[in-house]
Each structure stands twice: as C-alpha cells, then as structure tokens.
Design a protein around this motif. Structure first.
Motif, PDB file in Angstrom:
ATOM      1  N   THR A   1      27.379  38.576 -17.923  1.00  0.00           N
ATOM      2  CA  THR A   1      26.244  38.983 -18.757  1.00  0.00           C
ATOM      3  C   THR A   1      25.883  38.211 -19.712  1.00  0.00           C
ATOM      4  OG1 THR A   1      26.424  41.273 -18.024  1.00  0.00           O
ATOM      5  CG2 THR A   1      24.746  40.796 -19.675  1.00  0.00           C
TER       6      THR A   1
ATOM      7  N   GLY B   1      24.422  36.424 -23.339  1.00  0.00           N
ATOM      8  CA  GLY B   1      24.271  37.154 -24.634  1.00  0.00           C
ATOM      9  C   GLY B   1      25.062  38.143 -24.944  1.00  0.00           C
ATOM     10  N   LYS B   2      26.028  38.376 -23.936  1.00  0.00           N
ATOM     11  CA  LYS B   2      27.207  39.383 -24.322  1.00  0.00           C
ATOM     12  C   LYS B   2      28.659  38.735 -23.943  1.00  0.00           C
ATOM     13  CE  LYS B   2      24.929  43.767 -23.890  1.00  0.00           C
ATOM     14  NZ  LYS B   2      24.728  45.058 -23.340  1.00  0.00           N
ATOM     15  N   ARG B   3      29.520  38.946 -25.212  1.00  0.00           N
ATOM     16  CA  ARG B   3      30.755  38.263 -24.786  1.00  0.00           C
ATOM     17  C   ARG B   3      31.876  39.189 -24.234  1.00  0.00           C
ATOM     18  NH1 ARG B   3      35.494  37.543 -29.581  1.00  0.00           N
ATOM     19  NH2 ARG B   3      36.694  36.282 -28.522  1.00  0.00           N
ATOM     20  N   SER B   4      32.678  38.635 -23.261  1.00  0.00           N
ATOM     21  CA  SER B   4      33.589  39.305 -22.589  1.00  0.00           C
ATOM     22  C   SER B   4      34.906  38.814 -23.370  1.00  0.00           C
ATOM     23  CB  SER B   4      33.629  39.236 -21.128  1.00  0.00           C
ATOM     24  OG  SER B   4      32.631  39.894 -20.564  1.00  0.00           O
TER      25      SER B   4
ATOM     26  N   TYR C   1      31.708  42.420 -19.766  1.00  0.00           N
ATOM     27  CA  TYR C   1      30.250  42.669 -19.457  1.00  0.00           C
ATOM     28  C   TYR C   1      29.996  41.565 -18.354  1.00  0.00           C
ATOM     29  CZ  TYR C   1      30.590  44.598 -24.123  1.00  0.00           C
ATOM     30  OH  TYR C   1      30.788  45.476 -25.296  1.00  0.00           O
TER      31      TYR C   1
ATOM     32  N   GLU D   1      29.461  47.288 -17.581  1.00  0.00           N
ATOM     33  CA  GLU D   1      29.920  47.166 -18.998  1.00  0.00           C
ATOM     34  C   GLU D   1      31.209  48.046 -18.893  1.00  0.00           C
ATOM     35  OE1 GLU D   1      26.991  47.895 -22.185  1.00  0.00           O
ATOM     36  OE2 GLU D   1      25.796  46.465 -21.285  1.00  0.00           O
TER      37      GLU D   1
END
Length: 275
Positions: free
Chosen positions: A239, A241-244, A256, A269
């Motif tokens: 995803t 802009g979202k850090r996994s 994410y 998520e």
C-alpha cells in the motif's frame, strides 16, 4: 504455499512425537543393572537463526539411584541429503548424586558453534554461518546417565533442536479486509509464520488462508522493512504511503498491502502479535 505451511507444521509435529513417544530407558551394560538413573530433558526447541545466542536446556533428574554424570551426544539430520551426521559427545554434565535424596534439575547451555562442532553429513561439515543452515534440519541430543556404581543407562527421551528463523511461530493477527463492494470486515485470527529461509516466511493473505491465498514476507535485516512476494493465486502490492515492517522490540509485524480483484482492490491491514 498452503502445502508448505501444512507440511512444515506436520514435520515439526511428527519430529516432536517421534522423540517423545519412547521414554523407557535401556541399560547399556547388563540386563541386571539398577533401575533409575533416568533423566527427562526438554524435548523440543526451535533454533531461530540470527536470534539465538545460546540455548539453555533443562534436564530433570527424578529422585532415585545416584547419578554421577550425564553424557550428552549430538547428531544432525539434513533434509536435503536425507541423512544423519556422525554422532559426537557434546557435553558431560556433573550431577554428583544430587538426585539421590530429592528431585533435581541440571541446566546446560549450547551455542551454534557447539552444535556444529565435529559434525559432518556425507563428509561435508555444517556451515559456520548459521544463517546458511537449512530450515527444517535438526539436531538430536541423546543422554546417557552414569550411575555411582559405574553402570550406564541410555535414555530414549531426546532433545530435538529444529532449525527455524527468528520470525517463525504463531501470532494473533488483527486488522481489516476492505472489499470494494462488500465493505470492511474485521480480521482476528491465529496464524502461523512458516519459515522459508533465515529472513522469509510464508503466511496467509488476510483471512483467506482457508481459500488457498498465501504469500511470502521478507524482512530487510538493515531496517526491518517487510516486502511481499510469491502471492498465490494473486500478486501482492504494498500500500502506497504506508510502511510494512517488523518491530524487533515487540516482535510484532505491521503489514499494509492489497491485491487486485475483478471488482477492484482488496485492501488489507494487519498487525501480527506473537503468541
């Protein structure tokens, strides 16, 4: 991917059963040897690659004839070669008869260097870099109790140390599955991270494990970022802009990602909390 998960859990379970099924001890010297001199070690231990400086192994000594020492022998099984290594004396534990008057416990420690010392499979030494140890291989530690009169008793209960990675195991997974037409549903289920190598595990996609949806997750050893690969039967996309990532302080994973379906993206998520 599903088959890898099931197979590995089955392998670990079968190994544990094999080494715990028989606990009647056999005398090494004569049939008239004293009864007793038995020990009960911890039977199953995961060796998590890159995260196991040492292993502490307790050995329970029930009240009975005095045990002077315990000899611990070590051998290694290679799944790739379908063969055991030679067997060597790993450690001698001094007991000095402390179990003669009461139950006792002796705990000894081993490191990776101890576990690979002098072992060869088909004349090939084990890798000195533990991150190269194959997932699913294992060591078998066996125990010989030496009684105060010099008699020896071999214990059928053994310690199995299986090669895993630091992330393998059960997690409680919570989060959401956002379907483009059906809306958002909660995720709250127990999952098992199946080790593939020292840094990669297989897990289910969202709550679709029973439907055969799986993926691999890999942890970057520099910054703990998580990347996705080998999505089955769909490709996994991180995803934007979202850090996994994996949090080494808590042992949690924060994931994410999404995959593309016929009616749009399925956005997932998840937080993995170790059990």
């Amino acid at each position: 991917m599903k088959s890898k998960l099931i197979n590995l859990i089955a392998i670990f379970g079968i190994i544990g059963l094999v080494f715990s099924a028989c606990n009647k001890s056999e005398d090494l010297v004569t049939a008239e040897a004293k009864t007793g001199g038995l020990v009960s070690p911890l039977t199953s231990i995961p060796y998590k690659l890159g995260n196991t400086p040492k292993i502490d192994i307790p050995v329970f000594l029930p009240l009975g004839p005095a045990i002077t020492t315990i000899e611990v022998y070590n051998k290694y099984y290679s799944n790739a070669q379908k063969a055991f290594s030679n067997e060597v004396l790993l450690r001698t534990i001094s007991v000095n008869g402390k179990n003669e008057k009461a139950d006792a416990t002796e705990t000894y420690s081993v490191t990776y260097a101890n576990l690979i010392a002098s072992l060869k499979v088909n004349n090939i030494a084990l890798p000195t870099n533990e991150l190269l140890a194959p997932i699913g291989d294992y060591w078998t530690l066996s125990y010989v109790a030496i009684l105060s009169d010099g008699r020896k008793v071999i214990n059928n209960t053994k310690t199995n140390i299986s090669v895993a990675n630091r992330y393998a195991g059960f997690y409680q997974v919570t989060g959401t599955f956002n379907h483009p037409t059906a809306g958002i549903r909660p995720i709250n289920e127990k999952k098992f991270l199946t080790p593939i190598n020292a840094v990669t595990c297989t897990t289910s996609i969202g709550d679709l494990g029973s439907a055969g949806y799986f993926m691999d997750i890999t942890v970057n050893q520099t910054n703990n970022d998580v990347t996705f690969s080998n999505g089955t039967p769909v490709a996994i996309i991180p995803t934007a802009g979202k850090r996994s990532y994996f949090d080494p302080a808590t042992g949690k994973f924060f994931l994410y990602y999404f995959y593309v379906g016929g009616s749009g993206n399925r956005v997932i998520e998840e937080v993995y909390t170790p059990l």
